[in-house]
Design an enzyme around this catalytic site. Structure first.
Site, PDB file in Angstrom:
ATOM      1  N   SER A  22       0.846  -1.134   0.017  1.00 60.53           N
ATOM      2  CA  SER A  22       0.030   0.154  -0.096  1.00 60.53           C
ATOM      3  C   SER A  22       0.688   1.224   0.404  1.00 60.53           C
ATOM      4  O   SER A  22       1.651   1.411  -1.075  1.00 60.53           O
ATOM      5  CB  SER A  22      -1.284   0.280   1.214  1.00 60.53           C
ATOM      6  OG  SER A  22      -1.802   1.204   0.890  1.00 60.53           O
ATOM      7  N   ASP A  68      -8.898  -4.902  -6.104  1.00 62.56           N
ATOM      8  CA  ASP A  68      -8.640  -4.240  -5.078  1.00 62.56           C
ATOM      9  C   ASP A  68      -9.761  -2.696  -4.813  1.00 62.56           C
ATOM     10  O   ASP A  68     -10.209  -2.409  -5.515  1.00 62.56           O
ATOM     11  CB  ASP A  68      -7.350  -3.336  -4.683  1.00 62.56           C
ATOM     12  CG  ASP A  68      -6.587  -2.643  -4.125  1.00 62.56           C
ATOM     13  OD1 ASP A  68      -7.542  -2.012  -3.149  1.00 62.56           O
ATOM     14  OD2 ASP A  68      -5.501  -2.530  -4.113  1.00 62.56           O
ATOM     15  N   HIS A  96      -8.081  -5.248  -1.443  1.00 60.55           N
ATOM     16  CA  HIS A  96      -5.966  -4.575  -0.952  1.00 60.55           C
ATOM     17  C   HIS A  96      -5.081  -6.446  -0.367  1.00 60.55           C
ATOM     18  O   HIS A  96      -4.111  -5.517  -0.047  1.00 60.55           O
ATOM     19  CB  HIS A  96      -6.311  -3.603  -0.561  1.00 60.55           C
ATOM     20  CG  HIS A  96      -5.023  -2.381  -0.437  1.00 60.55           C
ATOM     21  ND1 HIS A  96      -4.566  -2.227  -1.132  1.00 60.55           N
ATOM     22  CD2 HIS A  96      -5.003  -1.973   0.910  1.00 60.55           C
ATOM     23  CE1 HIS A  96      -3.973  -1.097  -0.580  1.00 60.55           C
ATOM     24  NE2 HIS A  96      -4.005  -1.486   0.442  1.00 60.55           N
TER      25      HIS A  96
END
Length: 800
Positions: A666, A739, A773
């Site tokens: 991330s 995601d 994610h």
């Protein structure tokens, strides 16, 4: 495992990897063993401090499970077959353990294919309610602690799509949300649209962040309504009773006197720009027949609401029951128009209203920062917390209900972990609500993580409300990491704690804080699930970057490694940048050197078993003091942090400064791409699920609240996409195909991959099918670890 399932977009240059799509691969055996090791059971502590509920986590699902039908609407991901959310983490094999005798009992009567999470104890601690997420429906089971047997109590299937699905009313009564009778089949998709989807703005500012899975069409609206509409049902053990009419309910709670429900009801028109929590909604009070007693607020959509980190909508918010009164609701309302940057003496006012009367809400107190929460105690003492992002300050105050005064108790930087006084212990009052435990001397009992220059050393202290001084009653013993889980008897200071060390897996103990001693052997007897990690050394190292800021990281070295005999090792650095307004706060030590090493799927620690030195949680502070913002000097500070870490390991003789990889997930992936674009410190990088072009998140990102139009140079200079032509260090990019995180659309990785490839860089892009994610499918995780192993061995371990 479906070996024929094809990964998408696995393109790479060089002979080490195939350029075509490939089948799933598996990492070295030791890494696979660590990934699939069964973790220690999850533990839920009973309300009366007598029992523990032990639950084993269900192993990673197969990719087929992720491939099952899923609705992605209004910011939610829903299972259309059983009216629940998807991608949950579930447990099974439940057992009850008596805390004092340590006896363990299996629980009978549960489904053999149980998939459960988040159990809830009854007020008297004699029952446990939990959901079973079946393939076709969600059911509610109740465990009788005395008989160790469970049974299903619902008739209609539960709706677990949004907010809590159930709650205890009293020791024998539960309220839950069900799929309405006659709901019928899922609305059919139209063969062709009836017209275009049109959105329009007529001059009113409506800034919007980059949300995913939003409503996109009238058909999505119909799906959302169908999936989230639910019917309240009351079950007292003698039968079920419907309360009121079906509605879209995003939250509810029972009043202290058990006579009312506080309900957040979602209403149309739905937004195409914000997720469900930003839709128009009303705050209602219903009685236990489902009749509306009071409409407390009717709030509009959050479209067009201010988006600063200290901004709120100019409407009533944060509705909750007042814990020390039978049926009083409190809420906050801004006094500054909801604009955090606007000068104002007071930010918020907090009100209370008795739901049974018609009197206007009564103002209780005003806060000089944004109101966060209040923990009620007695008529003289309630603890109020308020904070602001802009100056990173937070304050605790004491509210006296008798005098109406709010007096500041304690204030600090929200980044200053060393000064944290902790959170207060609570007890249950006559309404079975948690309220402050106030000792006989009038002081609060507080527990803190105990951050210090020596690392986290949790403690319990008695806190004087008049002097603002604490007296430590107990602190975590040396060479261990131990913290209080539950107060079994706060008056006698008998606590249930979790204790671990580098070599001891976490287990639960009973500790007498007055005697500063453990009372016998552990309550639980969990064993080490990570046998391959035995003998690996761990230490928290400290070092300075060139401007004097102290940094730390968790260093792992292979079993049997001798730096004098074996020489420097290839290094893998894993990090995540964080922003600070103070260099002193940035330099604080975080975490403990004495924690047991857990190996999560996303961890870099796997590769210590493959001959690498691992620097995990390498501090990457980005500091902006005074009027400057941290991101004004993001790139130079990244360099200082990374360079300091590499040099520290080289000086220790354990790290080869010419063979270092960097990685992150991330925002850590964003950091990785920037380090490769702007430095020559590394041999390779691994970036997972990142965002690389900040112009695609133009209304702010991470801790940056300035918009692209306010600070275009910051957005450009912080985007590794802007410097893709400079990325020549080999970069492995991994991204979940689906995601759902704000800003990290898969297109972020696709575009950076194409840009690097177009400029002749060495780059590989792996898109994991059906992953969000965070990743969860067993095949995808094993393949991800294989990709990372191949990349590190090729470009780092084997580097010249």
């Amino acid at each position: 495992m479906r070996s024929s399932f094809i990964l998408l977009a696995l393109l790479a240059s060089g002979a080490a990897f195939a350029q075509d799509a490939v089948t799933y691969q598996r990492p070295p055996a030791v890494i696979e063993e660590l990934l699939l090791a069964k973790p220690t059971p999850g533990v839920s502590v009973g309300r009366n401090g007598e029992w523990l509920l032990l639950a084993e986590r269900i192993s990673f699902p197969g990719v087929e499970e992720l491939a099952e039908p899923e609705l992605r609407i209004a910011g939610l991901r829903l299972n259309p077959r059983n009216f629940s959310t998807t991608r949950g983490t579930y447990s099974n094999n439940l057992k009850l353990q008596h805390i004092k005798t340590k006896e363990i009992f299996p629980v009978t009567g549960l489904p053999g294919d149980l998939r459960s999470n988040n159990p809830q104890w009854s007020p008297d601690g004699k029952k446990v309610a939990l959901l079973h997420y079946g393939q076709q429906r969600v059911d509610l089971y109740v465990i009788n602690v005395e008989t160790k047997a469970a049974g299903k109590i619902n008739t209609a299937a539960l709706n677990a799509t949004s907010g809590p699905a159930f709650a205890w009313v009293d020791n024998n009564t539960l309220i839950y949300k069900t799929v309405p009778a006659g709901a019928g089949a899922l609305p059919a998709a139209p063969a062709a649209p009836k017209g275009p989807v049109v959105q329009e703005s007529k001059g009113r500012a409506a800034a919007s962040r980059t949300y995913q899975d939003l409503i996109k069409s009238p058909y999505d609206e119909a799906l959302f309504t169908y999936m989230t509409t639910s019917q309240f049902v009351l079950n007292n053990g003698q039968g079920e009773k419907n309360l009121g009419s079906p509605a879209v309910i995003s939250g509810f709670s029972v009043s202290p006197d058990k006579q009312y429900l506080l309900v957040r009801k979602v209403e149309m028109p739905y937004s195409y720009l914000v997720p469900m929590y930003g839709f128009p909604h009303s705050w209602l009070v219903l009685d236990m027949e489902g009749r509306e007693v009071k409409n407390l607020a009717k709030n509009p959509s959050s479209e067009g609401a201010p988006i600063g980190f200290d901004d709120v909508m100019d409407v009533p918010r944060d509705f909750s029951w007042k814990a020390d009164e039978p049926h009083t609701v409190i809420f906050a309302k801004p006094l500054d128009g909801g604009l955090g940057k606007q000068k104002a003496e007071y930010r918020d006012a907090v009100y209370a209203t008795d739901v049974t009367g018609n009197a206007a809400p009564k103002e209780l107190f005003r806060t000089k920062r944004r109101f966060d929460n209040v923990t009620w105690g007695n008529k003289e003492v309630a603890l109020v917390h308020e904070s602001m992002f802009a100056d990173r300050k937070e304050r605790y105050s004491i509210y006296n209900q008798t005098t109406g005064k709010l007096d500041s108790l304690f204030e600090k930087s929200s980044n200053d972990a060393y000064s944290d006084i902790g959170t207060p212990f609570t007890i249950r009052n006559q309404y079975d609500r948690p309220v402050l435990f106030i000792q006989k001397n009038g002081e609060l009992l507080m527990r803190s993580q105990g951050a210090s220059p020596e690392g986290d050393m949790p403690f319990v202290q008695s806190y004087n409300l008049k002097t603002g001084k604490g007296s430590i009653l107990w602190r975590c013993p040396a060479n261990t990491y131990e913290y209080v889980v539950e107060a079994l008897d706060p008056e006698k200071l008998i606590m249930l704690t979790s204790r671990e060390s580098q070599t001891e897996v976490p287990n639960y103990y009973i500790r007498d804080l007055r005697k500063r001693s453990l009372t016998g052997t552990p309550v639980t007897d969990f064993s080490n699930p990570y046998k391959a990690m035995e003998g690996v050394s761990k230490q928290k190292i400290s070092y300075k970057r060139e401007d004097g800021i102290n940094l730390t990281g968790d260093l792992y070295l292979p079993k049997g490694y001798d730096p004098k005999k074996d020489g420097p090792l290839p290094v893998f650095v894993w990090a995540y940048p964080r922003e600070y307004k103070s260099a002193a706060d940035a330099a604080q030590v975080r975490g403990s050197r004495y924690t047991f090493t857990r190996v999560g799927y996303g961890s870099p620690i796997f590769w210590v078993t493959r001959g690498y030195a691992i620097l995990d949680n390498a501090e990457m502070p980005i500091v902006g003091e005074g009027n400057s913002q941290p991101n004004d000097k993001f790139i130079p500070q990244l360099y200082l942090n990374a360079h300091a870490a590499i040099q520290a390991l080289a000086k220790m003789g354990v790290g080869d400064s010419n063979r270092v990889a960097v990685g992150g997930h991330s925002y850590g992936a964003f950091m990785t791409a920037n380090l490769l674009a702007h430095t020559k410190l590394f041999k390779a990088g691994i970036a997972r699920s990142g965002a690389y072009n900040r112009t695609l998140t133009p209304f702010g990102f991470q801790a940056e609240e300035r918009t692209y139009w306010e600070a275009p140079e910051v957005y450009f200079n912080m985007s590794p996409f802007s410097f893709a032509d400079k990325i020549k260090t080999p970069l492995l990019m991994i991204h979940g195909e689906l995601d759902n995180n704000s800003g990290t659309f898969p297109i972020q990785s696709e575009r950076l991959y194409n840009a690097i490839k177009g400029h002749g860089g060495t780059v590989r892009y792996v898109q994991l099918p059906f992953e969000s994610h965070g990743y969860s499918a067993r095949e995808n995780l094993l393949h991800m670890l294989w990709e990372q192993s191949q990349w590190l061995d090729t470009y780092v371990k084997g580097a010249q």
